[in-house]
Design an enzyme around this catalytic site. Sequence first.
Site, PDB file in Angstrom:
ATOM      1  N   CYS A 100       0.845  -1.202   0.000  1.00 39.44           N
ATOM      2  CA  CYS A 100       0.000   0.000   0.000  1.00 39.44           C
ATOM      3  C   CYS A 100       0.877   1.247   0.000  1.00 39.44           C
ATOM      4  O   CYS A 100       0.581   2.223  -0.688  1.00 39.44           O
ATOM      5  CB  CYS A 100      -0.919   0.007   1.221  1.00 39.44           C
ATOM      6  SG  CYS A 100      -2.610  -0.468   0.847  1.00 39.44           S
ATOM      7  N   CYS A 195      -3.403  -1.568   6.351  1.00 40.73           N
ATOM      8  CA  CYS A 195      -3.285  -0.646   5.241  1.00 40.73           C
ATOM      9  C   CYS A 195      -4.317   0.466   5.329  1.00 40.73           C
ATOM     10  O   CYS A 195      -4.481   1.101   6.351  1.00 40.73           O
ATOM     11  CB  CYS A 195      -3.426  -1.466   3.964  1.00 40.73           C
ATOM     12  SG  CYS A 195      -2.981  -0.664   2.456  1.00 40.73           S
TER      13      CYS A 195
END
Length: 354
Positions: A100, A195
């Site tokens: 991410c 994330c």
Amino acid sequence: MKIAILLSGGVDSSVALYTMIQKGYKNIKCYYLKIWLEDELSYIGECPWKEDITYVDSVCKKFNVPYKIINLQEEYYNRVVTYAIEELKMGNTPSPDIFCNQRIKFGAFFEKINEKYDLIVTGHYAKIENKNNSYTLKQAKDKIKDQSYFLSHLSKKQISKLHFPLGDLLKSEIRQIAHEIDLPNKNRKDSQGICFLGKIKYNEFIKYHLGELKGNIIEQETGKILGTHNGYWFFTIGQRKGIKLSHGPWFVTEKDIQNNIIYISNSTNYLKQGKEQFLVHKTNWINKPLKNNNLSAKIRHGEKKIKCKIETLKDEIIRVNLEEKDYGISPGQFCIFYKEDECLGGAKILKTLI
């Protein structure tokens, strides 16, 4: 200097914004990255980004700073979700947070803004040092919150554009600042999800994409079936949580992905199965070490680092020799290398040896 600040709606990024304003920067624009896919939201039944946006809006109004929502749903799915799903299918344990950061926050976002900014600021717990245009990534003052592990796969080019103003602050100090300046989100709890998933639990994310499939839980030493599970993809080597069997604690020792079997051991036997040598590949060096000894490794996010030596083999595979055994080394996860408090880079765990 033109500055872009990534706001999540949380306290950390909001204090990062305040810190930059206090330093006298005026040409600032904030961004919120929206990545959720609508079919995921309809399945899970909650829209986590609406609350985020409320806080982003109120924080930006407080400081009279403009903000923009950037939609990265397609990029998120193609660059992060598909990676995580494929790793899970192979029986590996992915690290979505690492990708991410590399592929979304500082990848797709960089592409969207076309490098129009001199500096990108976030609320990450880490430090970037620049000496004679040589950039290094270092651990934060707060070793518990330190996020250098998740930033280990950034490139030098990405790092050269980044600034982490919270790197020299403890979490308690950041909370104190938030209360002193009366931030609208001063009492908001930290996100515990992976994330950008925010409030969504990792197992819900996995269940949505891979479903459930009953399989046996077998004791490693005896071959005895002790119970059932809902799919090998929900488990990782060394996992203890979620094994709801008596006479524990139990730990996952092996996964048979062909037959959907999870093997477990109790604590006494499990402690005999630690590993101190394993292979990694697909290495990303931010700064490659000049010597292969006197290094430390992180096998997972957290405070603990283990002293290690590394040896480069053929096909760019690296053998890692730990000074002490670790009990949860799992293929697909990442090993991150450090020289004291400098994060040198990281590599994907290929397999354990001894």
